[in-house]
Design a protein around this motif. Structure first.
Motif, PDB file in Angstrom:
ATOM      1  N   ALA A  16       0.835  -1.205   0.000  1.00  8.11           N
ATOM      2  CA  ALA A  16       0.000   0.000   0.000  1.00  8.11           C
ATOM      3  C   ALA A  16       0.872   1.258   0.000  1.00  8.11           C
ATOM      4  O   ALA A  16       0.534   2.257  -0.640  1.00  8.11           O
ATOM      5  CB  ALA A  16      -0.937   0.002   1.204  1.00  8.11           C
ATOM      6  N   TRP A  17       2.000   1.204   0.686  1.00 15.69           N
ATOM      7  CA  TRP A  17       2.919   2.350   0.693  1.00 15.69           C
ATOM      8  C   TRP A  17       3.546   2.554  -0.681  1.00 15.69           C
ATOM      9  O   TRP A  17       3.782   3.687  -1.094  1.00 15.69           O
ATOM     10  CB  TRP A  17       3.978   2.181   1.760  1.00 15.69           C
ATOM     11  N   VAL A  18       3.829   1.480  -1.405  1.00 13.45           N
ATOM     12  CA  VAL A  18       4.304   1.607  -2.783  1.00 13.45           C
ATOM     13  C   VAL A  18       3.200   2.262  -3.617  1.00 13.45           C
ATOM     14  O   VAL A  18       3.469   3.172  -4.401  1.00 13.45           O
ATOM     15  CB  VAL A  18       4.715   0.239  -3.376  1.00 13.45           C
ATOM     16  N   ALA A  19       1.977   1.824  -3.440  1.00 10.71           N
ATOM     17  CA  ALA A  19       0.847   2.394  -4.178  1.00 10.71           C
ATOM     18  C   ALA A  19       0.701   3.890  -3.899  1.00 10.71           C
ATOM     19  O   ALA A  19       0.434   4.680  -4.808  1.00 10.71           O
ATOM     20  CB  ALA A  19      -0.448   1.674  -3.795  1.00 10.71           C
ATOM     21  N   HIS A  20       0.921   4.280  -2.667  1.00  9.13           N
ATOM     22  CA  HIS A  20       0.772   5.675  -2.264  1.00  9.13           C
ATOM     23  C   HIS A  20       1.964   6.530  -2.668  1.00  9.13           C
ATOM     24  O   HIS A  20       1.857   7.753  -2.785  1.00  9.13           O
ATOM     25  CB  HIS A  20       0.572   5.742  -0.743  1.00  9.13           C
ATOM     26  N   GLY A  21       3.111   5.905  -2.882  1.00  8.52           N
ATOM     27  CA  GLY A  21       4.324   6.647  -3.197  1.00  8.52           C
ATOM     28  C   GLY A  21       5.195   6.924  -1.989  1.00  8.52           C
ATOM     29  O   GLY A  21       6.221   7.586  -2.083  1.00  8.52           O
ATOM     30  N   ARG A  44      -1.316  -2.424  -7.897  1.00  9.48           N
ATOM     31  CA  ARG A  44      -1.590  -2.447  -9.341  1.00  9.48           C
ATOM     32  C   ARG A  44      -2.610  -1.382  -9.736  1.00  9.48           C
ATOM     33  O   ARG A  44      -2.468  -0.730 -10.766  1.00  9.48           O
ATOM     34  CB  ARG A  44      -2.074  -3.826  -9.768  1.00  9.48           C
ATOM     35  N   GLU A  45      -3.637  -1.233  -8.939  1.00  9.80           N
ATOM     36  CA  GLU A  45      -4.655  -0.221  -9.239  1.00  9.80           C
ATOM     37  C   GLU A  45      -4.076   1.191  -9.208  1.00  9.80           C
ATOM     38  O   GLU A  45      -4.550   2.073  -9.908  1.00  9.80           O
ATOM     39  CB  GLU A  45      -5.830  -0.327  -8.256  1.00  9.80           C
ATOM     40  N   ALA A  46      -3.017   1.387  -8.425  1.00 11.72           N
ATOM     41  CA  ALA A  46      -2.368   2.698  -8.340  1.00 11.72           C
ATOM     42  C   ALA A  46      -1.327   2.897  -9.442  1.00 11.72           C
ATOM     43  O   ALA A  46      -0.731   3.961  -9.547  1.00 11.72           O
ATOM     44  CB  ALA A  46      -1.712   2.866  -6.976  1.00 11.72           C
ATOM     45  N   GLY A  47      -1.089   1.856 -10.240  1.00 14.37           N
ATOM     46  CA  GLY A  47      -0.161   1.974 -11.358  1.00 14.37           C
ATOM     47  C   GLY A  47       1.193   1.341 -11.147  1.00 14.37           C
ATOM     48  O   GLY A  47       2.069   1.441 -12.007  1.00 14.37           O
TER      49      GLY A  47
END
Length: 89
Positions: A16-21, A44-47
């Motif tokens: 989730a932290w990867v997704a958030h940046g 994946r949904e965050a790119g």
């Protein structure tokens, strides 16, 4: 350059932290599908690109998890392949 290795205790949180940046990338060498499934979907949904250690798409039978921006993930897969060769001697 790696500043430090962090272990947060939760695969889903790191993904989730990867997704958030908040985290550029994560590499988990052992995982269970119940630990990563939600985080993989969120990333994946965050790119983010999420792959197995050999660069193949991450699945429920993956042995490892590498997640990062699509620009970084190929470099990480290559670094892991080099590390495996070095470890084998």
């Amino acid at each position: 350059m790696t500043q430090r290795v962090r272990m947060y205790g939760s695969a889903a949180v790191v993904l989730a932290w990867v997704a958030h940046g908040k985290t550029d990338a994560c590499i988990m060498l052992t995982n269970n599908p119940w630990d990563t499934a939600a985080g993989v979907l969120i990333a994946r949904e965050a790119g983010a690109a999420v792959v197995d250690i050999d660069g193949s798409p991450h699945s429920m039978s993956s042995h490892a998890t590498i997640a990062a921006s699509p620009k970084l993930v190929a470099d990480l897969v290559e670094l892991m392949a080099e590390a495996q060769k070095t470890a084998r001697g």
